[in-house]
Write an enzyme that holds these catalytic residues in place. Sequence first.
Site, PDB file in Angstrom:
ATOM      1  N   PHE A  93      57.740 104.270  32.229  1.00 45.64           N
ATOM      2  CA  PHE A  93      58.213 102.819  32.202  1.00 45.64           C
ATOM      3  C   PHE A  93      59.794 102.991  31.759  1.00 45.64           C
ATOM      4  CE2 PHE A  93      59.385  98.666  31.285  1.00 45.64           C
ATOM      5  CZ  PHE A  93      58.720  97.900  32.282  1.00 45.64           C
ATOM      6  N   ASP A 106      65.568 108.588  28.078  1.00 47.93           N
ATOM      7  CA  ASP A 106      65.429 107.198  27.674  1.00 47.93           C
ATOM      8  C   ASP A 106      64.898 106.673  26.417  1.00 47.93           C
ATOM      9  OD1 ASP A 106      64.787 104.385  27.953  1.00 47.93           O
ATOM     10  OD2 ASP A 106      63.923 104.498  29.902  1.00 47.93           O
ATOM     11  N   LYS A 151      67.312  97.400  23.815  1.00 47.52           N
ATOM     12  CA  LYS A 151      66.395  96.688  22.931  1.00 47.52           C
ATOM     13  C   LYS A 151      66.947  96.297  21.926  1.00 47.52           C
ATOM     14  CE  LYS A 151      62.006  98.157  25.112  1.00 47.52           C
ATOM     15  NZ  LYS A 151      61.318  96.969  25.632  1.00 47.52           N
TER      16      LYS A 151
HETATM   17  C1  LIG Z   1      61.669 103.142  27.764  1.00 53.89           C
HETATM   18  C2  LIG Z   1      62.012 101.871  28.366  1.00 53.89           C
HETATM   19  N1  LIG Z   1      63.074 101.907  29.402  1.00 53.89           N
HETATM   20  C3  LIG Z   1      63.452 100.954  30.051  1.00 53.89           C
HETATM   21  C4  LIG Z   1      62.964  99.496  29.471  1.00 53.89           C
HETATM   22  C5  LIG Z   1      63.412  98.363  30.334  1.00 53.89           C
HETATM   23  O1  LIG Z   1      64.041  97.594  29.606  1.00 53.89           O
HETATM   24  P1  LIG Z   1      64.512  96.118  29.855  1.00 53.89           P
HETATM   25  O2  LIG Z   1      63.230  95.466  29.733  1.00 53.89           O
HETATM   26  O3  LIG Z   1      65.524  95.600  29.013  1.00 53.89           O
HETATM   27  O4  LIG Z   1      64.945  95.958  31.151  1.00 53.89           O
HETATM   28  C6  LIG Z   1      62.009  99.432  28.524  1.00 53.89           C
HETATM   29  C7  LIG Z   1      61.384  98.276  28.335  1.00 53.89           C
HETATM   30  O5  LIG Z   1      60.140  98.185  27.936  1.00 53.89           O
HETATM   31  C8  LIG Z   1      61.605 100.567  28.085  1.00 53.89           C
HETATM   32  O6  LIG Z   1      60.327 100.718  27.093  1.00 53.89           O
END
Ligand SMILES: Cc1ncc(COP(=O)(O)O)c(C=O)c1O
Length: 463
Positions: free
Chosen positions: A151, A236, A265
Amino acid sequence: MSHNNIATLFTEREAERYGLHTRHLNEQMVRVLKTIGYDVGFRSGRGQYLYDRDGDRYLDLLSGFGVFAIGRNHPDLRDTLKTVLDSDLPNLVQMDVSALAGMLAERLLRRVPYLDKVFFTNSGTETVEAALKFARSATGRPGIVYCGHAFHGLSYGALSLNGDGIFRDGFGPLLPDCVEIPFNDLGALENALASRQVAAFVVEPIQGKGVNLPEDGYLQGVQELCRKFGTLFVADEIQTGIGRTGRFLAVEHWGVEPDMVLLAKSLSGGHVPVGAVLTRKWVFDKVFSRMDRAVVHGSTFAKNDLAMAAGLAMLDVIEDERLIENAATMGERLVEAFQDMARRYELVKAVRGKGLMIGVEFGAPQSFKLKMAWNALEAMNSGLFCQLITIPLFKDHKILSQVAGHGIHTIKLLPPLIISDEDCQWIESAFDAAIADAHRVPGAIWSLGKTLADHAIKARASG
Ligand SMILES: Cc1ncc(COP(=O)(O)O)c(C=O)c1O
């Protein structure tokens, strides 16, 4: 009506929230909340706690999907944000560079000394988009490799790297040249990279969906293969970064040094959207290669003073309150407690986690009556079982938690990093009681399962 006092406005009209959302926003979300009994009307939040319309206190194991690492409404963060607004700073001049962004970049890179440059964004998904563009531009290659169950966000680039059908279905076509491989499979990675057409391998060091940990040696192997084939290794850390796993970055547990680290976040303490790509100088220099390319990628609100100041305040709080250490200690305690439950309760199959990112996985039991109940529920709606734990946790024990993804049997704990021993005690006794109840057949929990499955079937039939 004066709109000056938002607190008065909130008090006057907060009870209308469900009606307003049904009329003007996402009606399905209101139906979900009412079906599972989460429509308690939260009125305030402080630290790791939320308070509903009756004044009942809840322990928040969601922390706004991981943004409130230092808890809601931290006084230092609040003071910082007020100070920014009271200081007449020259915010977003655009034909200038931001002093606060410079300071936050310096602070972040001090924590990640093998990287040299920072690019700020306004969200997680925007951070992923920037990384994809940078990787293609820097390498001159089209391919992106990502993992099953990954994700990375829901805008088109990030969605093209999503490892779960439910998020992708109906939104195609997605970005070309994106290839999925299984997590923890170095052979598959080697095959995918061998063409030397892959710009980046994008991976969460610990996958959020399911709380999947890398096997020993996996991330080291990833680093070696990426270097061998000239592919950028992009970690990520949007969910795992800034102390969540008991280290500043999760990759530190495995001693690897990615070419890009993505943060978002909790970076601004949760109250202001923010994101950041940390990367190597040569990557940055390829993208921003000439004066006429100085604004070749960017976003209007990126580097805004509220976000940058909040980032500085958040890093201070993390250090002053030793929250990375706290995440490690509390996380260890909770994992041990859940492992003990796994020994005592046949429905608990596995416990995974690092620091305060913990997954408790449930699975088919052995004993006859319980197995019949489990199989019947699975046949009606696979993945519903976790709701039979999270709903009583919420209703009876005032704990807000989540299932770690669609169609899976893992409950995820992602609390603020400030939780105490007393909070851990609360978590342990609440889970113990809810799980013990789930072992009683027939019982209230399994009746709830039948009701929920009937609801889901009816909803599908009508909608
Ligand atoms: C590992 C990871 N990358 C990217 C995102 C996307 O972040 P955003 O919701 O701020 O776009 C999330 C969100 O849950 C995430 O957990």
